[in-house]
Design a protein around this motif. Structure first.
Motif, short mmCIF file in Angstrom:
data_model
loop_
_atom_site.label_atom_id
_atom_site.label_comp_id
_atom_site.label_asym_id
_atom_site.label_seq_id
_atom_site.Cartn_x
_atom_site.Cartn_y
_atom_site.Cartn_z
N ARG A 1 2.38 17.49 2.48
CA ARG A 1 2.33 17.86 1.16
C ARG A 1 3.34 17.14 0.12
N ARG A 2 4.43 17.20 0.37
CA ARG A 2 5.90 16.80 -0.51
C ARG A 2 5.59 15.27 -0.54
N LYS A 3 5.53 14.66 0.80
CA LYS A 3 5.20 13.24 0.47
C LYS A 3 4.18 12.57 -0.02
N CYS B 1 -19.75 -2.57 19.75
CA CYS B 1 -19.29 -1.36 20.93
C CYS B 1 -18.65 -0.28 20.33
N PHE B 2 -18.74 -0.07 18.94
CA PHE B 2 -17.86 1.22 18.19
C PHE B 2 -19.10 2.37 18.19
N PRO B 3 -18.76 3.45 18.83
CA PRO B 3 -19.49 4.53 18.65
C PRO B 3 -19.50 5.20 17.36
N THR B 4 -20.62 5.47 16.63
CA THR B 4 -20.62 6.06 15.07
C THR B 4 -20.10 7.31 15.15
N PRO B 5 -19.02 7.86 14.75
CA PRO B 5 -18.57 9.16 14.61
C PRO B 5 -19.42 10.16 13.78
N ASP B 6 -19.21 11.26 14.18
CA ASP B 6 -19.63 12.37 13.00
C ASP B 6 -18.98 12.55 12.01
N TYR B 7 -17.39 12.55 12.23
CA TYR B 7 -16.39 12.95 11.38
C TYR B 7 -15.29 11.79 11.33
N ILE B 8 -14.77 11.58 10.09
CA ILE B 8 -13.87 10.64 10.10
C ILE B 8 -12.50 11.22 9.68
N VAL B 9 -11.36 11.20 10.32
CA VAL B 9 -10.27 12.12 9.86
C VAL B 9 -9.00 11.19 9.74
N PRO B 10 -8.48 10.97 8.28
CA PRO B 10 -7.35 10.39 8.15
C PRO B 10 -6.07 11.12 8.63
N VAL B 11 -5.26 10.51 9.14
CA VAL B 11 -3.89 11.20 9.57
C VAL B 11 -3.37 11.57 8.17
N PRO B 12 -3.06 12.89 8.19
CA PRO B 12 -2.49 13.59 6.88
C PRO B 12 -0.97 13.39 6.81
N LEU B 13 -0.65 13.33 5.43
CA LEU B 13 0.81 13.25 5.10
C LEU B 13 1.11 14.61 4.66
N LEU C 1 0.77 -1.34 0.07
CA LEU C 1 0.01 0.00 0.02
C LEU C 1 1.00 1.27 -0.05
N LYS C 2 1.90 1.31 1.04
CA LYS C 2 2.57 2.36 1.10
C LYS C 2 3.84 2.61 0.03
N TYR C 3 4.29 1.59 -0.31
CA TYR C 3 5.64 1.88 -1.27
C TYR C 3 5.58 1.43 -2.64
N LYS C 4 4.44 0.70 -2.87
CA LYS C 4 4.35 0.12 -4.17
C LYS C 4 3.31 0.68 -5.16
N LYS D 1 4.73 12.72 -3.89
CA LYS D 1 5.72 11.97 -4.32
C LYS D 1 5.08 10.38 -4.51
N ARG D 2 4.18 10.24 -3.40
CA ARG D 2 3.48 8.88 -3.21
C ARG D 2 2.27 8.91 -4.24
N GLY D 3 1.46 9.91 -4.47
CA GLY D 3 0.60 10.12 -5.20
C GLY D 3 -0.80 9.98 -4.40
N TYR D 4 -0.71 9.59 -3.33
CA TYR D 4 -2.08 9.43 -2.39
C TYR D 4 -1.49 9.41 -1.04
N ASN D 5 -2.66 9.66 -0.21
CA ASN D 5 -2.41 9.40 1.29
C ASN D 5 -3.03 8.18 1.68
N GLN D 6 -2.26 6.87 2.20
CA GLN D 6 -2.65 5.63 2.58
C GLN D 6 -3.80 5.81 3.49
N SER D 7 -3.69 6.85 4.54
CA SER D 7 -4.63 6.78 5.50
C SER D 7 -5.89 7.20 4.77
#
Length: 236
Positions: A125-127, A111-123, A86-89, A130-136
């Motif tokens: 901008r330069r990375k 047991c999982f509480p439904t969220p209002d917002y889902i936030v991916p950990v950001p990369l 995912l990250k390198y190929k 280079k990768r072409g996408y944020n895996q998170s």
């Protein structure tokens, strides 16, 4: 019609292979064959999250409503291989695939509480360029398919500095490396709609927890918010 025919020809001459074992996939299988999928090292969360390593690790450091990893991260294991692809190929579809597994798992856990917002950990901008996408974000897109009432907020957080690799750092060094790397975006600081909401942070791997802790501390600056964490994998 032509597109279907072309796909059939491609499948015939270049059959899809399992990422885990390299064997040919059956028509109903996606990325992993049934045998490899059976071998995925799930961490139980059906009876609550307190036995999950992510909750045990982070709960005493930052207030979280829920925290869990889906898989045990083992060196040279199938999950590590999937995340490396995912990250390198250049395989963003693996992120969506893993996100769907995580979303289904949480949706059915009871047991999982439904969220209002889902936030991916950001990369940074330069990375990301280079990768072409944020895996998170890829993981988040798969995860969110099971929670259509939640909104993906990919621009809530910003990675303002390109931190060094975390791989060989201990917990203290990792925290020092990322504690000032993330910040709330200017838009987030001005948005009253975020006040009092539940935010889910999504990432690929949880090790010391420095990254998600830093992200959680930023989100908790918004008044009356709650934060949860889901990652694809964590060592037990």
């Amino acid at each position: 019609m032509i597109r279907t025919l072309l796909k059939s020809l491609l499948d015939f001459f270049y059959p899809a292979c399992c990422i885990g074992c390299g064997g040919e996939l059956m028509a109903h299988e996606e990325l992993l064959c049934a045998d490899c999928r059976e071998q995925l090292p799930y961490i139980g969360c059906e009876e609550g999250m307190r036995g999950n390593p992510v909750f045990a690790n982070i709960a005493g450091r930052v207030p979280v409503l829920f925290a869990a990893a889906v898989f045990d991260f083992k060196k040279k294991g199938i999950v590590q291989h999937l995340l490396h692809e995912l990250k390198y190929k250049g395989r963003p579809e693996i992120g969506v695939f893993l996100g769907r597994i995580a979303g289904e798992r949480m949706c059915n856990s009871g047991c999982f509480p439904t969220p209002d917002y889902i936030v991916p950990v950001p990369l940074h901008r330069r990375k990301e360029k280079k990768r072409g996408y944020n895996q998170s974000l890829c993981i988040t897109e798969g995860f969110a398919q099971f929670f259509p009432e939640a909104t993906i907020e990919k621009d809530l957080l910003e990675k303002r500095s390109e931190s060094e690799s975390q791989t060989r750092k201990n917990r203290a060094a990792r925290w020092e490396n990322v504690k000032t790397s993330f910040c709330l975006s200017e838009a987030a600081l001005q948005e009253s709609r975020f006040i009092g909401k539940h935010f889910l942070i999504v990432d690929d791997v949880f090790t010391t927890g420095a990254t998600v802790e830093s992200c959680a501390r930023q989100i908790l600056k918004i008044p009356d918010t709650k934060v949860s964490v889901v990652t694809i994998a964590s060592p037990i």
